[in-house]
Structures are given as C-alpha cells and as structure tokens.
Design a protein around this motif. Structure first.
Motif, PDB file in Angstrom:
ATOM      1  N   GLU A  74       0.892  -1.106   0.021  1.00 41.09           N
ATOM      2  CA  GLU A  74      -0.056   0.065   0.005  1.00 41.09           C
ATOM      3  C   GLU A  74       0.896   1.533   0.030  1.00 41.09           C
ATOM      4  O   GLU A  74       0.345   2.309  -0.635  1.00 41.09           O
ATOM      5  CB  GLU A  74      -0.942   0.090   1.212  1.00 41.09           C
ATOM      6  CG  GLU A  74      -2.034  -1.300   1.176  1.00 41.09           C
ATOM      7  CD  GLU A  74      -2.867  -1.072   2.284  1.00 41.09           C
ATOM      8  OE1 GLU A  74      -2.863  -0.143   3.272  1.00 41.09           O
ATOM      9  OE2 GLU A  74      -3.764  -2.090   2.511  1.00 41.09           O
ATOM     10  N   GLN A  75       1.911   1.396   0.646  1.00 43.26           N
ATOM     11  CA  GLN A  75       2.849   2.176   0.523  1.00 43.26           C
ATOM     12  C   GLN A  75       4.491   2.110   0.188  1.00 43.26           C
ATOM     13  O   GLN A  75       5.327   2.190   1.060  1.00 43.26           O
ATOM     14  CB  GLN A  75       2.754   3.091   2.017  1.00 43.26           C
ATOM     15  CG  GLN A  75       1.601   4.120   2.266  1.00 43.26           C
ATOM     16  CD  GLN A  75       1.844   4.523   3.472  1.00 43.26           C
ATOM     17  OE1 GLN A  75       1.266   4.305   4.404  1.00 43.26           O
ATOM     18  NE2 GLN A  75       2.120   5.917   3.380  1.00 43.26           N
ATOM     19  N   PRO A  76       4.602   1.554  -0.980  1.00 50.65           N
ATOM     20  CA  PRO A  76       5.933   1.223  -1.189  1.00 50.65           C
ATOM     21  C   PRO A  76       7.093   2.308  -1.241  1.00 50.65           C
ATOM     22  O   PRO A  76       8.176   1.812  -1.304  1.00 50.65           O
ATOM     23  CB  PRO A  76       5.712   0.757  -2.707  1.00 50.65           C
ATOM     24  CG  PRO A  76       4.477   1.469  -3.298  1.00 50.65           C
ATOM     25  CD  PRO A  76       3.689   1.797  -2.138  1.00 50.65           C
ATOM     26  N   SER A  77       6.697   3.374  -1.000  1.00 46.68           N
ATOM     27  CA  SER A  77       7.572   4.380  -1.001  1.00 46.68           C
ATOM     28  C   SER A  77       8.396   4.481   0.532  1.00 46.68           C
ATOM     29  O   SER A  77       9.349   4.948   0.540  1.00 46.68           O
ATOM     30  CB  SER A  77       7.006   5.997  -1.157  1.00 46.68           C
ATOM     31  OG  SER A  77       6.035   6.261  -0.179  1.00 46.68           O
ATOM     32  N   VAL A  78       7.676   3.922   1.534  1.00 48.07           N
ATOM     33  CA  VAL A  78       8.158   3.647   2.678  1.00 48.07           C
ATOM     34  C   VAL A  78       8.965   2.476   2.921  1.00 48.07           C
ATOM     35  O   VAL A  78       8.579   1.410   2.672  1.00 48.07           O
ATOM     36  CB  VAL A  78       6.876   3.532   3.829  1.00 48.07           C
ATOM     37  CG1 VAL A  78       7.554   3.420   5.100  1.00 48.07           C
ATOM     38  CG2 VAL A  78       6.047   4.658   3.839  1.00 48.07           C
ATOM     39  N   LYS A  79      10.249   2.422   3.100  1.00 47.57           N
ATOM     40  CA  LYS A  79      10.920   1.371   3.199  1.00 47.57           C
ATOM     41  C   LYS A  79      11.178   0.964   4.554  1.00 47.57           C
ATOM     42  O   LYS A  79      11.140   1.607   5.472  1.00 47.57           O
ATOM     43  CB  LYS A  79      12.758   1.878   2.533  1.00 47.57           C
ATOM     44  CG  LYS A  79      12.585   2.421   1.457  1.00 47.57           C
ATOM     45  CD  LYS A  79      13.997   2.907   0.686  1.00 47.57           C
ATOM     46  CE  LYS A  79      13.955   3.452  -0.591  1.00 47.57           C
ATOM     47  NZ  LYS A  79      13.127   4.848  -0.468  1.00 47.57           N
ATOM     48  N   ALA A 100      10.500  -6.230   3.233  1.00 49.63           N
ATOM     49  CA  ALA A 100      11.658  -5.374   3.998  1.00 49.63           C
ATOM     50  C   ALA A 100      12.886  -5.386   3.291  1.00 49.63           C
ATOM     51  O   ALA A 100      13.202  -6.057   2.567  1.00 49.63           O
ATOM     52  CB  ALA A 100      11.811  -6.004   5.329  1.00 49.63           C
ATOM     53  N   MET A 101      13.634  -4.144   3.484  1.00 52.84           N
ATOM     54  CA  MET A 101      14.753  -4.037   2.825  1.00 52.84           C
ATOM     55  C   MET A 101      16.002  -4.090   3.824  1.00 52.84           C
ATOM     56  O   MET A 101      17.167  -3.989   3.329  1.00 52.84           O
ATOM     57  CB  MET A 101      14.554  -2.699   2.235  1.00 52.84           C
ATOM     58  CG  MET A 101      13.721  -2.514   1.014  1.00 52.84           C
ATOM     59  SD  MET A 101      13.780  -0.755   0.160  1.00 52.84           S
ATOM     60  CE  MET A 101      15.602  -0.811  -0.532  1.00 52.84           C
ATOM     61  N   GLY A 102      15.686  -4.253   5.128  1.00 51.85           N
ATOM     62  CA  GLY A 102      16.696  -4.342   6.042  1.00 51.85           C
ATOM     63  C   GLY A 102      16.119  -5.215   7.203  1.00 51.85           C
ATOM     64  O   GLY A 102      15.078  -5.470   7.416  1.00 51.85           O
ATOM     65  N   THR A 125      20.007  -2.827   0.225  1.00 54.28           N
ATOM     66  CA  THR A 125      19.329  -4.045   1.362  1.00 54.28           C
ATOM     67  C   THR A 125      20.299  -3.922   2.198  1.00 54.28           C
ATOM     68  O   THR A 125      21.660  -3.665   2.066  1.00 54.28           O
ATOM     69  CB  THR A 125      18.872  -4.923   0.833  1.00 54.28           C
ATOM     70  OG1 THR A 125      20.032  -5.800   0.126  1.00 54.28           O
ATOM     71  CG2 THR A 125      17.775  -4.942  -0.268  1.00 54.28           C
ATOM     72  N   TYR A 126      19.815  -4.135   3.517  1.00 53.41           N
ATOM     73  CA  TYR A 126      20.877  -4.387   4.509  1.00 53.41           C
ATOM     74  C   TYR A 126      20.212  -5.711   5.426  1.00 53.41           C
ATOM     75  O   TYR A 126      19.473  -5.545   5.967  1.00 53.41           O
ATOM     76  CB  TYR A 126      21.071  -3.493   5.437  1.00 53.41           C
ATOM     77  CG  TYR A 126      22.082  -3.521   6.479  1.00 53.41           C
ATOM     78  CD1 TYR A 126      23.503  -2.828   6.235  1.00 53.41           C
ATOM     79  CD2 TYR A 126      21.825  -4.004   7.748  1.00 53.41           C
ATOM     80  CE1 TYR A 126      24.641  -3.076   7.323  1.00 53.41           C
ATOM     81  CE2 TYR A 126      22.969  -4.115   8.483  1.00 53.41           C
ATOM     82  CZ  TYR A 126      24.352  -3.770   8.277  1.00 53.41           C
ATOM     83  OH  TYR A 126      25.011  -3.924   9.299  1.00 53.41           O
TER      84      TYR A 126
END
Length: 206
Positions: A74-79, A100-102, A125-126
C-alpha cells in the motif's frame, strides 16, 4: 546530508525509547513517531509518509510480518527495516520476501542500525550478519515460524498468557506449541530451552 524521516514500531516501551534516544543523537535521522503495534504503524505511515519504518516483528494486534507486507503493497515508498531478536536466517529471508529492505538485530551497535537506515533509504538492502551452524540449521528446520516466535517471547520473560495475548492466540494453543517445542528439542524446562535457543543462534538477547 538530507534528513531521513523514520517511524518506530515496537511494543516494548523501554526498547523503543532506547532506540529513539540513540537515533536522536544522529543529526541526519529524525524519529517522527513511535507506535506499539502494526496497525498503529500503518496509520502513522499513511499520515506522516516517512522515508523508513523500523519494525519489530513481535507485536500485538498486528505483528511486524503482516505490517511489512501491507506497507510494501500500500505504501511502497516507505522502506522498512525489521528490528528483532531473531538471529535466525529463515526468519530474515521470510521478512525480506515480504518486502523489508533491512534486517537488524536488536543487540547490534547503533552504528550498524544507522548504516542500515542510510543504505535502505538509498534503495539498497541491509542484513545483519547471522551466525549459523549445522546443528542450528537442523533445529531451525524442525521449528515452525510460530514456534520460533514463542521461543523468543519465552526468552523475553513472557508468561503463556502474555504470549497468547501478544500473538492473539488462545492460552491452550500456546501450551500446545510449548509442548511441541520441548518435544522437538528434547528439552524439559524453560531455562534449558532459552539456553539452547541462545547457544544455537535461534534467538539473541537484546
């Protein structure tokens, strides 16, 4: 350096306050809000449009797994970065699959969390280094995601009733999971369970 706007979701107030305090000392990172569950996180994310959301995985009402999945949709801009005590590769893999990107362990130094926030904000990513062994891999294959969640909550000092409330399941279901965990690991009390989980890297202390 441009300010990175974050929100923090963790149902343990002391943990959340500790993370917030550490991040407030970093000039280019701003903590816009703290939330105590995944549902609140989604509401704040919609209202504040942060750059990065720091998400605990074990929360009441809606856990971090579901919140991360919905945010990605719904909010892909929020990482999103999962902040957790699960030093467990299958859990990390699952969280990253959900969007998740981290993935950062709660006992990591603040420098690592800051690095993760910076990298994720830049689109990279981390993932914290997670030590594994042949024995722990076998143990991980035996345990379900829910069982690993319950082990972590037991290690955090929660009673069966508190675990049931946090995971929105019945007290009887927690009892059943606990019995199955003990049987699978051939362990007969909670102290031995926590020692084994820490030793094998299934969980890590905050």
């Amino acid at each position: 350096m441009q300010t990175i706007r974050t929100i923090l979701a963790d149902d343990h107030e002391l943990v959340a306050e500790g993370i917030k305090s550490l991040l407030e000392a970093v000039p280019h990172i701003e903590v816009l809000a703290e939330t105590r569950n995944g549902k609140e996180l989604l509401q704040y994310a919609k209202a504040l449009s942060p750059d990065v959301a720091l998400v605990d995985l074990n929360m009441p009402v809606m856990d971090g797994f579901e919140a991360i999945k919905i945010l990605k949709s719904e909010q892909p801009s929020v990482k999103t970065i999962a902040i957790t005590m699960f030093a467990e590769k299958p859990v990390a893999d699952r969280v990253m699959e959900l969007g998740a990107m981290g993935y950062v362990l709660k006992n990591s130094p603040v420098e690592e969390l800051v690095e993760a926030i910076e990298k994720v904000n830049n689109g990279d990513t981390y993932c914290s280094v997670i030590k594994t062994s042949k024995r722990s891999s076998v143990i991980n294959e035996q345990l379900t995601k829910r069982e690993i969640q319950i082990i972590a909550l037991i290690a955090d000092g929660n009673t069966n009733r508190e675990i049931a409330e946090k995971l929105n399941i019945s007290h009887r279901t927690v009892d059943t999971h606990r019995t199955n965990i003990m049987r699978k690991l051939d362990i007969h009390n909670s102290a031995a369970l926590v020692r084994t989980a820490l030793k094998e890297g299934i969980i890590t202390r905050d």
